[in-house]
Scaffold this motif. Structure first.
Motif, PDB file in Angstrom:
ATOM      1  N   ARG A  16      35.555  41.957  45.097  1.00 55.85           N
ATOM      2  CA  ARG A  16      36.484  42.466  44.394  1.00 55.85           C
ATOM      3  C   ARG A  16      36.031  43.966  43.883  1.00 55.85           C
ATOM      4  NH1 ARG A  16      38.143  42.262  38.495  1.00 55.85           N
ATOM      5  NH2 ARG A  16      40.316  42.451  38.319  1.00 55.85           N
ATOM      6  N   PRO A  17      35.170  43.981  43.244  1.00 57.58           N
ATOM      7  CA  PRO A  17      34.353  45.415  42.692  1.00 57.58           C
ATOM      8  C   PRO A  17      34.295  46.524  43.872  1.00 57.58           C
ATOM      9  CG  PRO A  17      32.699  43.957  42.247  1.00 57.58           C
ATOM     10  CD  PRO A  17      33.988  43.286  42.755  1.00 57.58           C
ATOM     11  N   THR A  18      33.742  45.828  45.085  1.00 57.33           N
ATOM     12  CA  THR A  18      33.623  46.718  46.074  1.00 57.33           C
ATOM     13  C   THR A  18      34.833  47.172  46.580  1.00 57.33           C
ATOM     14  OG1 THR A  18      31.783  45.340  46.842  1.00 57.33           O
ATOM     15  CG2 THR A  18      32.689  46.879  48.632  1.00 57.33           C
ATOM     16  N   MET A  19      36.099  46.492  46.795  1.00 58.47           N
ATOM     17  CA  MET A  19      37.319  46.840  47.046  1.00 58.47           C
ATOM     18  C   MET A  19      37.866  47.762  46.129  1.00 58.47           C
ATOM     19  SD  MET A  19      39.632  43.660  49.010  1.00 58.47           S
ATOM     20  CE  MET A  19      39.059  42.458  47.736  1.00 58.47           C
ATOM     21  N   LEU A  20      37.811  47.668  45.057  1.00 62.82           N
ATOM     22  CA  LEU A  20      38.290  48.621  43.987  1.00 62.82           C
ATOM     23  C   LEU A  20      37.765  49.865  43.934  1.00 62.82           C
ATOM     24  CD1 LEU A  20      38.658  46.269  40.896  1.00 62.82           C
ATOM     25  CD2 LEU A  20      40.430  47.546  42.046  1.00 62.82           C
ATOM     26  N   THR A  21      36.280  50.050  44.023  1.00 60.91           N
ATOM     27  CA  THR A  21      35.626  51.004  44.158  1.00 60.91           C
ATOM     28  C   THR A  21      35.959  52.118  45.391  1.00 60.91           C
ATOM     29  OG1 THR A  21      33.695  50.389  43.185  1.00 60.91           O
ATOM     30  CG2 THR A  21      33.271  52.218  44.328  1.00 60.91           C
TER      31      THR A  21
ATOM     32  N   VAL B 225      50.430  47.120  51.401  1.00 55.18           N
ATOM     33  CA  VAL B 225      50.399  48.416  50.513  1.00 55.18           C
ATOM     34  C   VAL B 225      49.816  49.516  50.914  1.00 55.18           C
ATOM     35  CG1 VAL B 225      50.370  49.075  48.327  1.00 55.18           C
ATOM     36  CG2 VAL B 225      51.360  46.882  48.514  1.00 55.18           C
ATOM     37  N   ASN B 226      48.400  49.135  51.251  1.00 59.57           N
ATOM     38  CA  ASN B 226      47.416  50.274  51.722  1.00 59.57           C
ATOM     39  C   ASN B 226      48.068  50.879  52.881  1.00 59.57           C
ATOM     40  OD1 ASN B 226      45.237  51.725  52.390  1.00 59.57           O
ATOM     41  ND2 ASN B 226      43.925  49.996  52.123  1.00 59.57           N
ATOM     42  N   ARG B 227      48.445  49.884  54.080  1.00 62.98           N
ATOM     43  CA  ARG B 227      48.772  50.684  55.189  1.00 62.98           C
ATOM     44  C   ARG B 227      50.041  51.113  55.431  1.00 62.98           C
ATOM     45  NH1 ARG B 227      44.852  51.667  58.303  1.00 62.98           N
ATOM     46  NH2 ARG B 227      46.300  51.723  60.151  1.00 62.98           N
ATOM     47  N   LEU B 228      50.823  50.840  54.443  1.00 59.39           N
ATOM     48  CA  LEU B 228      52.458  51.795  54.349  1.00 59.39           C
ATOM     49  C   LEU B 228      52.024  53.035  53.859  1.00 59.39           C
ATOM     50  CD1 LEU B 228      54.468  49.125  52.299  1.00 59.39           C
ATOM     51  CD2 LEU B 228      54.935  49.820  54.624  1.00 59.39           C
ATOM     52  N   GLY B 229      50.957  53.374  53.477  1.00 59.47           N
ATOM     53  CA  GLY B 229      50.639  54.875  53.208  1.00 59.47           C
ATOM     54  C   GLY B 229      49.470  55.420  54.180  1.00 59.47           C
ATOM     55  N   ALA B 230      49.167  54.787  55.026  1.00 57.16           N
ATOM     56  CA  ALA B 230      48.027  55.235  55.900  1.00 57.16           C
ATOM     57  C   ALA B 230      48.421  56.417  56.892  1.00 57.16           C
ATOM     58  CB  ALA B 230      47.388  54.053  56.569  1.00 57.16           C
ATOM     59  N   PHE B 231      48.410  57.606  56.468  1.00 56.12           N
ATOM     60  CA  PHE B 231      49.046  58.625  57.136  1.00 56.12           C
ATOM     61  C   PHE B 231      47.947  59.423  58.013  1.00 56.12           C
ATOM     62  CE2 PHE B 231      52.349  58.623  53.657  1.00 56.12           C
ATOM     63  CZ  PHE B 231      53.107  57.515  54.373  1.00 56.12           C
ATOM     64  N   VAL B 232      46.758  59.838  57.024  1.00 58.56           N
ATOM     65  CA  VAL B 232      45.968  60.756  57.118  1.00 58.56           C
ATOM     66  C   VAL B 232      45.069  60.661  58.434  1.00 58.56           C
ATOM     67  CG1 VAL B 232      43.842  62.090  56.349  1.00 58.56           C
ATOM     68  CG2 VAL B 232      45.933  61.400  54.756  1.00 58.56           C
TER      69      VAL B 232
ATOM     70  N   LEU C 231      45.840  39.172  48.685  1.00 62.09           N
ATOM     71  CA  LEU C 231      45.129  40.091  49.518  1.00 62.09           C
ATOM     72  C   LEU C 231      45.906  40.771  50.461  1.00 62.09           C
ATOM     73  CD1 LEU C 231      42.202  41.006  50.004  1.00 62.09           C
ATOM     74  CD2 LEU C 231      41.797  39.229  51.588  1.00 62.09           C
ATOM     75  N   TRP C 232      46.809  39.877  51.194  1.00 60.32           N
ATOM     76  CA  TRP C 232      47.792  40.237  52.203  1.00 60.32           C
ATOM     77  C   TRP C 232      48.459  41.526  51.689  1.00 60.32           C
ATOM     78  CZ3 TRP C 232      52.907  40.283  52.795  1.00 60.32           C
ATOM     79  CH2 TRP C 232      53.332  40.371  54.227  1.00 60.32           C
ATOM     80  N   THR C 233      49.033  41.162  50.507  1.00 57.72           N
ATOM     81  CA  THR C 233      49.876  42.168  50.079  1.00 57.72           C
ATOM     82  C   THR C 233      49.203  43.515  49.761  1.00 57.72           C
ATOM     83  OG1 THR C 233      51.309  40.614  49.029  1.00 57.72           O
ATOM     84  CG2 THR C 233      51.466  42.710  48.011  1.00 57.72           C
TER      85      THR C 233
ATOM     86  N   LEU D  70      46.131  54.215  45.219  1.00 61.88           N
ATOM     87  CA  LEU D  70      45.749  53.533  43.908  1.00 61.88           C
ATOM     88  C   LEU D  70      46.773  52.415  43.544  1.00 61.88           C
ATOM     89  CD1 LEU D  70      45.926  57.173  42.331  1.00 61.88           C
ATOM     90  CD2 LEU D  70      44.028  55.543  42.623  1.00 61.88           C
ATOM     91  N   ALA D  71      47.948  52.374  44.238  1.00 62.56           N
ATOM     92  CA  ALA D  71      48.730  51.105  44.111  1.00 62.56           C
ATOM     93  C   ALA D  71      48.144  49.896  44.678  1.00 62.56           C
ATOM     94  CB  ALA D  71      50.126  51.231  44.929  1.00 62.56           C
ATOM     95  N   THR D  72      47.417  49.964  45.859  1.00 68.40           N
ATOM     96  CA  THR D  72      46.456  48.904  46.243  1.00 68.40           C
ATOM     97  C   THR D  72      45.602  48.382  45.442  1.00 68.40           C
ATOM     98  OG1 THR D  72      46.970  49.868  48.491  1.00 68.40           O
ATOM     99  CG2 THR D  72      45.108  48.240  48.165  1.00 68.40           C
ATOM    100  N   ALA D  73      44.955  49.375  44.711  1.00 65.14           N
ATOM    101  CA  ALA D  73      43.789  49.289  43.724  1.00 65.14           C
ATOM    102  C   ALA D  73      44.376  48.336  42.465  1.00 65.14           C
ATOM    103  CB  ALA D  73      43.245  50.468  43.225  1.00 65.14           C
ATOM    104  N   VAL D  74      45.709  48.694  42.120  1.00 66.87           N
ATOM    105  CA  VAL D  74      46.166  47.851  41.039  1.00 66.87           C
ATOM    106  C   VAL D  74      46.480  46.588  41.344  1.00 66.87           C
ATOM    107  CG1 VAL D  74      48.454  47.849  39.709  1.00 66.87           C
ATOM    108  CG2 VAL D  74      47.291  50.122  39.951  1.00 66.87           C
ATOM    109  N   VAL D  75      46.696  46.390  42.647  1.00 70.40           N
ATOM    110  CA  VAL D  75      47.095  44.840  42.893  1.00 70.40           C
ATOM    111  C   VAL D  75      45.852  43.885  42.807  1.00 70.40           C
ATOM    112  CG1 VAL D  75      47.882  43.453  45.026  1.00 70.40           C
ATOM    113  CG2 VAL D  75      49.128  45.487  44.532  1.00 70.40           C
ATOM    114  N   VAL D  76      44.850  44.623  43.635  1.00 73.43           N
ATOM    115  CA  VAL D  76      43.520  44.043  43.501  1.00 73.43           C
ATOM    116  C   VAL D  76      43.176  43.613  42.018  1.00 73.43           C
ATOM    117  CG1 VAL D  76      40.974  44.573  44.324  1.00 73.43           C
ATOM    118  CG2 VAL D  76      42.952  45.003  45.778  1.00 73.43           C
ATOM    119  N   PHE D  77      43.187  44.726  41.111  1.00 76.53           N
ATOM    120  CA  PHE D  77      42.536  44.330  39.995  1.00 76.53           C
ATOM    121  C   PHE D  77      43.346  43.356  39.114  1.00 76.53           C
ATOM    122  CE2 PHE D  77      42.670  45.594  35.312  1.00 76.53           C
ATOM    123  CZ  PHE D  77      41.397  45.629  34.993  1.00 76.53           C
TER     124      PHE D  77
END
Length: 439
Positions: free
Chosen positions: A88-93, A34-41, A28-30, A187-194
């Motif tokens: 898990r499904p909430t995070m993925l969605t 990954v999510n925050r490394l791309g948090a630009f917008v 979950l930490w990972t 999308l990379a974050t979603a892959v880790v979660v999945f």
């Protein structure tokens, strides 16, 4: 100097800080990192709209407010989904929806379309927060939760420090790269979660999971949203957090606008705001060990004052260096506040209502995202940035007074805290929370 002894003590401190947490937590930490490394917008949206697209500060504030409104809409719904469908499904969605909406935001040009898509981005991006926080509470032992929330917060800011510094320079060449880069990382974050995160929702009738049992077939939580809203002690905490969150949100909307008015560009803002993440990366873990067994209410008072007056210092800033000093001050307040507040929220939350409680708590951040940008842009346009920073100092003082009053009430109130459900365990958690708050 005994260098070996120093290294041994440092190694022991690291082991005490990161050891003993379940493997699921580290995945979950990972995913958070990954999510925050791309948090630009979210960080550069106001600067994109004003510097790149030529819109006014008021319009940038309006778009930021709509982004926040999306978060308001999703906070409650995501909290309910977290309890009913699972973490898990909430995070993925949420992650997939955020990736698609962020990519779309880079393509639209009409002011109405930008505002509409920003609303969608805010709604999608905020939806995973209750699920992540509830999963941490599910899988980590109560005595380790302050540490776990600190480590997750550390991952957020490690990614934030890297993304802020790099995004400022990327924006010089193309803002579109920021938008599409964030979509890819989501999308990379979603892959880790999945692939790596099993469901952690407590099974019906269980008191807790701590990563030991999946929740397949669990019945819907008995705790309703009305139960959460009637929990007065919890709602006071939510209200006070709303005040502080409204101040902190100025860092991502009003601060870049104010710096831009003084001739400072995207690279200056990126460097200044990256200090926030760097400090948290360097100091959050040792600071968490210091605050872990101290009175949360007293810590929250200090954090409110540091946050409010740190932003208040911006009124005297005329250079990137001075803005950096102000960031250091309010970052210390943020570092104290985040794990302390999250641990308190979990203690106030019954096991089968964690999603709803986390949703209402997230609502305070979403409301701040809604109101703070609009208020900040309007104040800057009509009264100037100095007036806004003075207001931030005032709000920080009010929040500190609120935490002081809360502490006083807890010390003088001898009646048991009302349990948010009929659960005996929930009532025990409440009594433990009050004992910990009052020291």
């Amino acid at each position: 100097m005994d260098r070996g002894g120093v290294f041994d003590r440092a190694g022991q401190a690291v082991r005490e800080s990161v050891g003993g947490l379940p493997r699921q937590f580290w995945w979950l930490w990972t995913s958070t990192l990954v999510n925050r490394l791309g948090a630009f917008v979210a960080t550069f949206l106001a600067l994109y709209l004003t510097a790149e697209r030529g819109f006014s500060a008021s319009y940038a504030g309006l778009v930021g407010a709509l982004y926040g409104l999306g978060g308001v809409v999703s906070s409650i719904g995501a909290g309910v989904l977290t309890d009913r469908l699972g973490r898990r499904p909430t995070m993925l969605t949420a992650q997939v929806a955020t990736a698609l909406s962020v990519a779309s935001l880079s393509l639209v040009t009409h002011p109405v379309a930008i505002a509409a898509v920003a609303f969608a981005v805010g709604m999608a991006s905020n939806a995973s927060r209750p699920a992540v926080q509830a999963m941490i509470a599910d899988i980590v032992r109560p005595e380790d939760r302050v540490r776990a929330f600190s480590l997750n917060y550390w991952a957020i800011n490690l990614g934030f420090a890297v993304s802020s510094a790099s995004a400022g320079f990327i924006a010089r060449y193309s803002y579109h790269l920021l938008f599409f880069g964030e979509a890819v990382m989501l999308l990379a974050t979603a892959v880790v979660v999945f692939l790596r995160l099993p469901e952690s929702r407590p099974a019906a009738g269980s008191d807790d999971t701590f990563g030991t049992a999946p929740a397949t077939g669990a019945s819907p939580a008995a705790v309703s949203l009305w139960t959460v809203l009637r929990d007065k002690r919890f709602m006071v905490v939510v209200g006070l957090n709303l005040l502080l969150a409204s101040v902190i949100q100025q860092a991502f909307v009003s601060l870049p606008v104010a710096m831009g008015e003084q001739g400072l560009g995207s690279a200056d803002f990126g460097t200044v705001i990256a200090v926030n993440g760097v400090l948290i990366v360097l100091l959050q873990i040792p600071l968490s060990r210091f605050i872990e067994h101290r009175s949360p209410a007293a810590l929250l008072i200090v954090s409110a004052l540091l946050t409010g007056y740190g932003f208040g210092m911006n009124a005297f800033a005329a250079s990137a260096a001075f803005y950096t000093v102000a960031v250091v001050v309010w970052t210390l307040g943020e570092m104290i506040n985040a794990p302390t507040q999250m641990s308190l929220v979990v203690r106030l939350s019954p096991t089968h209502g964690r999603g709803r409680y986390q949703g209402v708590y997230s609502l305070s951040w979403a409301l701040a995202s809604l109101g703070a940008p609009l208020a900040g842009g309007t104040v800057i346009d009509h009264f100037g940035a100095a007036a806004l920073w003075a207001a931030c100092a005032t709000v920080g003082t009010l929040a500190a007074a609120g935490y002081a009053l809360l502490l006083r009430t807890m010390r003088t109130d001898d009646d048991p805290l009302p349990a948010p459900s009929a659960s005996r365990d929930a009532a025990e958690d409440k009594r433990e929370e009050r004992a910990e708050m009052t020291g």
